[in-house]
Design an enzyme around this catalytic site. Structure first.
Site: not given
Length: 657
Positions: A459, A462, A533
């Site tokens: 995360e 990202h 993703d």
């Protein structure tokens, strides 16, 4: 009378008459008649010796043989006075003239022979008569299977015909072809008006014009114009199509017939067409009037597309009748048809032509301004705290329909009540967004420390890449708390664009691949956690190459067919297919290497962000500013009204080694 007595009286069950009581009364009457009219109740079965004794005494007046196996013994007047017979003749069930005794003799020929010999020997006067006697219960039992079948058939026919609901006296078998439309007129007013419909300004304007046609038709017909025959409301689910129709019913002031497309569908041949005829007949009798058919695709699908059932099925007959009623001979009446569907692409072309549905009103998902208006409508009945920011909530809910926003407001109220609050705070609305989009928070889900570290760096990858790219959406928050099927999530606030350029799509693909790139850089291994993703970037790359013509190798060509007729046929050759697959893979790999390069240059900051995420589990935009500094593209972001978009990796990450 005291209040308690009144209350008890009002709570007493009310007497309700049922037609089944009549059937029960008839059945009991038959039993009573059979019971009391039968002389068998008063008779007494006797043995052969007793019969021989009565016969020898010459007490028998006549013998009636029933069904060739039972003899009913009738006594003479002198014998009835004898004491030995009076205990039977004085019985409650005995009536004068009935048989006193019954004798089951067995073989009829032997019985008659014995009686004849006794008559000759004793010079008796005895008459023998033969009768065939059938019990009413025997007859009922014989016809019982047929009675049961008829009762079951009547029951199901009554249920299928509506059980008493619907106009035209539905509920009986002979009214199955009547329309099931609900009528709203001056006696049953609808409270919904256009004031209750937030946003949808263009759709409201067109629908309002239809209401004006019916209220003052001379305003338009004086110039030679004609009132439109119909209007079709088209749009995604939850955008307010049915709500607009309710507002028309509340505003029009004319009879409004409302029903669903499935109300025409029935298992019997010809029922759908019959209901269409009855519906338009009722509407014409009350004209000017409006007919609203919700989910019209149930009967309006294109004809001849289903080769399995042929072309003359019941649904097509219903559609043909609807086409004739809307624009055929003798349809010069002030009846307007409103219909709603989210599948306009499957409707028959004859239904969509001018003269039937003259107007197609597209009810789109609300933009940021319309979402704010919808929020204002739904928060009116709620008890809000002072910190609620409706404008920010509209930014946080891109792609939400009116139904989604109503659900979100209700969910926020439930969350606030669950925590024992006296009012609904802004954070409760944000939690409601997380709950609806991401799913229920699962803090007790067992995740090993290694898996949690992989999720945190995923995360953080990202967040870092999206922060570094100009066209990537600015971050709102990042969390590694499991929610729904995902183990972590990143919330973004993208710009609301009408068109998207190549660079913008490539930056979004790069930010989406940042999670897997971070795993590769930090652990030199990749996990299954990037499935969503990869699915997202593959769809984006395929759309760029085959739909939007944004690839130099394939060129300015699109293989997209808006009619949907290419579902089973590839519109390109095998060689072109190989080139498309090669360009898609090449495009994704370039953005993946770009994400690795960005993260490699900012590896230390990436590690700090991941460690902070492991500590807090949820971090916000302010935390990223402390680590990376102010975003260099902040000025560009403020020029465009932001809108939120959520990227949720929905696959669990595997344990790193």
């Amino acid at each position: 009378m005291s209040d308690s007595n009144k209350e008890n009286k009002s709570n007493m069950p009310k007497f309700k008459f049922s037609s089944y009581w009549i059937y029960g009364g008839i059945f009991l009457a038959i039993i009573a008649i059979q019971f009391f009219s039968s002389g068998d109740l008063a008779s007494k079965s006797i043995s052969k010796n007793k019969f021989d004794e009565i016969l020898k005494d010459n007490d028998i007046k006549k013998i009636v043989v029933i069904n060739k196996d039972v003899a009913q013994i009738y006594l003479t007047q002198e014998a009835l006075k004898k004491e030995k017979h009076q205990k039977f003749t004085t019985s409650t069930f005995y009536r004068p003239g009935d048989a006193v005794y019954e004798y089951n003799f067995g073989d009829q020929r032997t019985f008659e022979q014995n009686v004849s010999e006794a008559k000759k020997e004793k010079k008796l006067i005895v008459d023998i008569d033969n009768k065939e006697k059938t019990s009413i219960f025997d007859a009922i039992i014989g016809f019982l299977p047929f009675i049961i079948l008829i009762a079951i058939w009547l029951f199901f026919m009554k249920r299928m015909s509506g059980g008493g609901s619907g106009s035209g006296g539905g509920g009986q078998i002979f009214s199955i072809g009547k329309s099931k439309a609900k009528l709203f007129d001056k006696d049953t007013k609808v409270k919904t008006t256009f004031e209750n419909v937030a946003g949808l300004e263009g759709a409201k304007e067109e629908v309002q014009e239809i209401v004006d046609f019916l209220k003052s038709p001379e305003k338009y017909t004086s110039l030679g114009g004609k009132i439109p025959k119909g209007a079709l409301l088209v749009g995604p689910p939850g955008t307010g199509k049915t709500l607009l129709a309710k507002a028309v019913a509340g505003e029009a002031g004319v009879p409004f017939f409302s029903l669903s497309g499935s109300d025409f569908v029935e298992m019997f041949v010809g029922v759908g067409a019959s209901r269409v005829r009855d519906l338009f007949k009722q509407a014409q009798q009350k004209s000017p009037s409006i007919i609203f058919i919700d989910e019209i695709d149930a009967i309006g699908r294109a004809r001849g597309k289903n080769s399995m059932t042929g072309g003359n099925d019941e649904r097509e007959n219903t559609l043909n009748q609807l086409l004739t009623e809307m624009d055929g001979f003798g349809t010069d009446t002030n009846v307007i048809v409103l219909a709603a569907t989210n599948r306009a692409d499957v409707l028959d072309k004859a239904l969509m032509r001018a003269g039937r549905f003259d107007r197609q009103i597209y009810v789109d998902l609300p933009d940021i301004r319309e979402r704010q208006e919808i929020f204002e409508v739904h928060i009116k009945p709620l008890k809000l705290a002072d910190d609620v920011n409706v404008e920010f909530l509209a930014q946080q809910t891109p792609g939400f329909s009116g139904a989604d926003i109503a659900n979100m407001c209700n969910e926020a109220a439930l969350i606030a009540a669950r925590h024992g609050k006296k009012a609904i705070h802004h954070q409760d609305f944000l939690d409601a967004v997380d709950r609806i989009v991401g799913g229920l928070e699962k803090k007790k889900k067992r995740i090993t420390p290694k898996e949690k570290k992989v999720i945190a760096f995923h995360e953080a990858g990202h967040a870092t890449v999206s922060w570094m790219l100009e066209h990537a959406a600015p971050l709102v928050k990042v969390t590694i708390v499991p929610r729904g099927q995902s183990l972590g999530a990143a919330w973004y606030l993208p710009a609301e664009r009408l068109i998207v350029q190549t660079e913008q799509m490539l930056d979004e693909m790069c930010a989406t691949l940042g999670g897997r790139a971070a795993e590769k850089i930090i652990f030199n291994k990749i996990s299954t956690g990037a499935l969503s993703d990869l699915e997202k970037v593959t769809k984006q790359a395929r759309a760029m190459v085959t739909v939007y013509g944004l690839n130099d190798e394939v060129g300015n060509i699109t293989y997209y067919d808006s009619s949907g007729n290419d579902a089973f046929v590839k519109p390109y050759s095998e060689e072109t297919g190989k080139m498309i697959d090669r360009e898609i893979s090449k495009m994704i790999e370039i953005q993946y290497q770009r994400a690795i390069e960005l993260l490699s240059n900012n590896k230390e900051k990436l590690t700090v962000l991941a460690e902070l995420l492991l500590e807090k589990e949820v971090i916000f935009k302010d935390d990223l500013q402390k680590i990376f500094g102010k975003r260099p593209f902040e000025a560009l972001d403020t020029e465009i009204k932001p809108e939120d978009e959520i990227d949720l990796p929905t696959e669990e990450t595997s344990t790193e080694s």
